[in-house]
Scaffold this active site. Structure first.
Site, PDB file in Angstrom:
ATOM      1  N   ASN A 172       0.010  -2.039   1.838  1.00 49.08           N
ATOM      2  CA  ASN A 172       0.918  -2.261   0.710  1.00 49.08           C
ATOM      3  C   ASN A 172       1.232  -3.755   0.690  1.00 49.08           C
ATOM      4  O   ASN A 172       2.021  -4.235   1.504  1.00 49.08           O
ATOM      5  CB  ASN A 172       2.193  -1.423   0.916  1.00 49.08           C
ATOM      6  CG  ASN A 172       3.235  -1.705  -0.146  1.00 49.08           C
ATOM      7  OD1 ASN A 172       2.987  -2.439  -1.104  1.00 49.08           O
ATOM      8  ND2 ASN A 172       4.423  -1.130   0.031  1.00 49.08           N
ATOM      9  N   TRP A 173       0.615  -4.446  -0.230  1.00 45.48           N
ATOM     10  CA  TRP A 173       0.788  -5.907  -0.262  1.00 45.48           C
ATOM     11  C   TRP A 173       2.123  -6.324  -0.860  1.00 45.48           C
ATOM     12  O   TRP A 173       2.448  -7.498  -0.902  1.00 45.48           O
ATOM     13  CB  TRP A 173      -0.375  -6.559  -1.047  1.00 45.48           C
ATOM     14  CG  TRP A 173      -1.707  -6.423  -0.374  1.00 45.48           C
ATOM     15  CD1 TRP A 173      -1.965  -5.838   0.841  1.00 45.48           C
ATOM     16  CD2 TRP A 173      -2.985  -6.871  -0.871  1.00 45.48           C
ATOM     17  NE1 TRP A 173      -3.314  -5.894   1.125  1.00 45.48           N
ATOM     18  CE2 TRP A 173      -3.960  -6.521   0.086  1.00 45.48           C
ATOM     19  CE3 TRP A 173      -3.387  -7.523  -2.039  1.00 45.48           C
ATOM     20  CZ2 TRP A 173      -5.316  -6.823  -0.079  1.00 45.48           C
ATOM     21  CZ3 TRP A 173      -4.740  -7.811  -2.211  1.00 45.48           C
ATOM     22  CH2 TRP A 173      -5.689  -7.467  -1.237  1.00 45.48           C
ATOM     23  N   LYS A 174       2.881  -5.340  -1.367  1.00 44.31           N
ATOM     24  CA  LYS A 174       4.195  -5.619  -1.965  1.00 44.31           C
ATOM     25  C   LYS A 174       4.068  -6.789  -2.955  1.00 44.31           C
ATOM     26  O   LYS A 174       3.022  -6.936  -3.583  1.00 44.31           O
ATOM     27  CB  LYS A 174       5.232  -5.870  -0.865  1.00 44.31           C
ATOM     28  CG  LYS A 174       5.268  -4.711   0.147  1.00 44.31           C
ATOM     29  CD  LYS A 174       6.449  -4.743   1.073  1.00 44.31           C
ATOM     30  CE  LYS A 174       6.397  -3.534   2.010  1.00 44.31           C
ATOM     31  NZ  LYS A 174       7.540  -3.445   2.911  1.00 44.31           N
TER      32      LYS A 174
ATOM     33  N   HIS B  94       8.653   4.302  -3.089  1.00 47.44           N
ATOM     34  CA  HIS B  94       8.859   3.424  -1.927  1.00 47.44           C
ATOM     35  C   HIS B  94      10.345   3.119  -1.792  1.00 47.44           C
ATOM     36  O   HIS B  94      11.056   2.989  -2.792  1.00 47.44           O
ATOM     37  CB  HIS B  94       8.058   2.122  -2.112  1.00 47.44           C
ATOM     38  CG  HIS B  94       7.992   1.323  -0.843  1.00 47.44           C
ATOM     39  ND1 HIS B  94       9.038   0.537  -0.422  1.00 47.44           N
ATOM     40  CD2 HIS B  94       7.022   1.207   0.100  1.00 47.44           C
ATOM     41  CE1 HIS B  94       8.698  -0.032   0.746  1.00 47.44           C
ATOM     42  NE2 HIS B  94       7.484   0.361   1.076  1.00 47.44           N
TER      43      HIS B  94
ATOM     44  N   GLU C  28      11.873   0.511  -1.209  1.00 46.51           N
ATOM     45  CA  GLU C  28      12.312  -0.707  -1.913  1.00 46.51           C
ATOM     46  C   GLU C  28      12.525  -0.417  -3.403  1.00 46.51           C
ATOM     47  O   GLU C  28      13.393  -1.013  -4.037  1.00 46.51           O
ATOM     48  CB  GLU C  28      11.278  -1.829  -1.695  1.00 46.51           C
ATOM     49  CG  GLU C  28      11.366  -2.364  -0.267  1.00 46.51           C
ATOM     50  CD  GLU C  28      10.067  -2.871   0.323  1.00 46.51           C
ATOM     51  OE1 GLU C  28       9.108  -3.122  -0.423  1.00 46.51           O
ATOM     52  OE2 GLU C  28      10.011  -3.004   1.567  1.00 46.51           O
TER      53      GLU C  28
ATOM     54  N   GLU D  94       8.605   6.496   6.129  1.00 50.33           N
ATOM     55  CA  GLU D  94       8.949   5.102   6.408  1.00 50.33           C
ATOM     56  C   GLU D  94      10.458   4.978   6.620  1.00 50.33           C
ATOM     57  O   GLU D  94      11.213   4.858   5.639  1.00 50.33           O
ATOM     58  CB  GLU D  94       8.543   4.207   5.230  1.00 50.33           C
ATOM     59  CG  GLU D  94       7.067   4.215   4.919  1.00 50.33           C
ATOM     60  CD  GLU D  94       6.626   2.937   4.188  1.00 50.33           C
ATOM     61  OE1 GLU D  94       5.702   2.287   4.690  1.00 50.33           O
ATOM     62  OE2 GLU D  94       7.224   2.601   3.147  1.00 50.33           O
TER      63      GLU D  94
ATOM     64  N   GLY E 104       9.715  -4.021   7.824  1.00 55.61           N
ATOM     65  CA  GLY E 104       9.809  -5.482   7.816  1.00 55.61           C
ATOM     66  C   GLY E 104      10.769  -6.045   8.853  1.00 55.61           C
ATOM     67  O   GLY E 104      11.131  -7.213   8.807  1.00 55.61           O
TER      68      GLY E 104
ATOM     69  N   SER F 149       6.814  -1.629  10.218  1.00 52.39           N
ATOM     70  CA  SER F 149       6.452  -2.557  11.296  1.00 52.39           C
ATOM     71  C   SER F 149       5.258  -2.078  12.130  1.00 52.39           C
ATOM     72  O   SER F 149       5.226  -2.270  13.350  1.00 52.39           O
ATOM     73  CB  SER F 149       7.659  -2.864  12.190  1.00 52.39           C
ATOM     74  OG  SER F 149       8.681  -3.486  11.433  1.00 52.39           O
TER      75      SER F 149
ATOM     76  N   GLY G  72       2.801  -2.935   5.581  1.00 53.97           N
ATOM     77  CA  GLY G  72       3.165  -4.083   4.761  1.00 53.97           C
ATOM     78  C   GLY G  72       2.629  -5.374   5.385  1.00 53.97           C
ATOM     79  O   GLY G  72       1.464  -5.729   5.229  1.00 53.97           O
ATOM     80  N   GLY G  73       3.486  -6.042   6.144  1.00 52.67           N
ATOM     81  CA  GLY G  73       3.182  -7.379   6.682  1.00 52.67           C
ATOM     82  C   GLY G  73       1.806  -7.522   7.325  1.00 52.67           C
ATOM     83  O   GLY G  73       1.071  -8.475   7.025  1.00 52.67           O
TER      84      GLY G  73
HETATM   85  P1  13P Z   1       6.054  -3.468   7.088  1.00 53.88           P
HETATM   86  O1  13P Z   1       4.754  -3.011   7.685  1.00 53.88           O
HETATM   87  O2  13P Z   1       6.030  -4.909   6.658  1.00 53.88           O
HETATM   88  O3  13P Z   1       7.228  -3.111   7.945  1.00 53.88           O
HETATM   89  O4  13P Z   1       6.232  -2.635   5.707  1.00 53.88           O
HETATM   90  C1  13P Z   1       6.145  -1.257   5.737  1.00 53.88           C
HETATM   91  C2  13P Z   1       6.129  -0.769   4.343  1.00 53.88           C
HETATM   92  O5  13P Z   1       7.146  -0.770   3.668  1.00 53.88           O
HETATM   93  C3  13P Z   1       4.857  -0.301   3.798  1.00 53.88           C
HETATM   94  O6  13P Z   1       5.041   0.342   2.578  1.00 53.88           O
END
Ligand code: 13P
Length: 251
Positions: free
Chosen positions: A9-11, A94, A96, A166, A172, A213, A234-235
């Site tokens: 997920n590149w957000k 998600h 967020e 999640e 994050g 994470s 994500g990251g």
């Molecule tokens: P991180 O891997 O950056 O913690 O993000 C997780 C996430 O929200 C994937 O959708």
């Protein structure tokens, strides 16, 4: 046997040019990997460019959100028909989106139904925040999110959905859930709830990812758990090397 799935997920990261670079890098890095589904989820603006790169490779493509209507006066939104032209997966609900953009369980359920009606595979996110976690409310809260997400879905539809557990406090932050504990939540509040709704055989088909994470040095612990079928990342999905390490750690 459920095939593991690692989705990046590149957000809200990467310009089109940067997305093209990263997609090229990932496609060539994972070229010989088998036994794990690899999916990239760039921003809407980069979907079309990344589609051209992943076509004909072993890498799949997903979007990060979607509206439930097919078309109309909904400025700024993207419909399932538009996504179906470009990709196979869509992340829905998600945390967020729930936290910053007011998405509700009801809206997420409508989005899931719309995605399925257009042959998109939803990756549905659920997870508790720190306060709920510390108050011991995780199982009830996550179970409630799952029930609301699957409301009105047929067993066949349900079997195609991917769920991502999640915990919000792990996203994050560099803090991860303990793999065995995450597996326990998934077993009781996700797969267990789904078994109650659809029976064991459907519940056993549904893939459930962990997210929050996930890094090359902790992915193996999650993948070793019987009810965890991959990761939503994500990251660590934003660089070829770390993403490849996750994929290799899951194959
Ligand atoms: P991180 O891997 O950056 O913690 O993000 C997780 C996430 O929200 C994937 O959708």
């Amino acid at each position: 046997m459920r095939t593991p799935i690692i989705a990046g997920n590149w957000k809200m990261h990467k310009t089109v040019a940067e997305a093209i670079d990263l997609a090229h890098g990932v496609c060539s890095a994972v070229e010989n990997v088998s036994g794990v589904d690899v999916v990239l989820c760039p921003t809407f603006t980069a979907l079309s460019a990344v589609k051209n790169i992943v076509e004909g490779t072993n890498v799949g493509l997903g979007a990060q959100n979607m509206y439930w209507e097919v078309q109309g006066a909904f400025t700024g939104e993207i419909s399932p028909v538009m996504l179906a032209e470009l990709c196979d997966y869509v992340i829905l609900g998600h945390s967020e989106r729930r936290q910053y953009f007011g998405e509700t369980d009801e809206g997420v359920n409508k989005k899931i139904k719309a995605a399925l009606a257009h042959s998109l595979i939803p990756i549905v996110c659920v997870g508790e925040d720190l306060t709920q976690n510390e108050a011991g409310e995780t199982e009830t809260f996550v179970g409630g999110q799952v029930k609301a997400a699957f409301d009105g879905l047929s067993p066949d539809e349900a079997a195609t959905v991917i769920v991502a557990y999640e915990p919000i406090w792990a996203i994050g932050t560099g803090k991860t859930a303990d793999p065995a504990m995450a597996n326990g939540i998934i077993k009781t509040s996700i797969r267990g709830i789904l078994a109650g709704l659809y029976g064991d055989s459907v519940a056993e088909k549904i893939r459930v990812q962990y997210g929050g994470s996930v890094k090359p040095d902790n992915v193996a612990g999650f993948m070793a758990q019987p009810d965890i079928d991959g990761a939503l990342v994500g990251g660590a999905s934003l660089k070829v090397d770390s993403f490849l390490a996750l994929v290799e750690g899951s194959a």
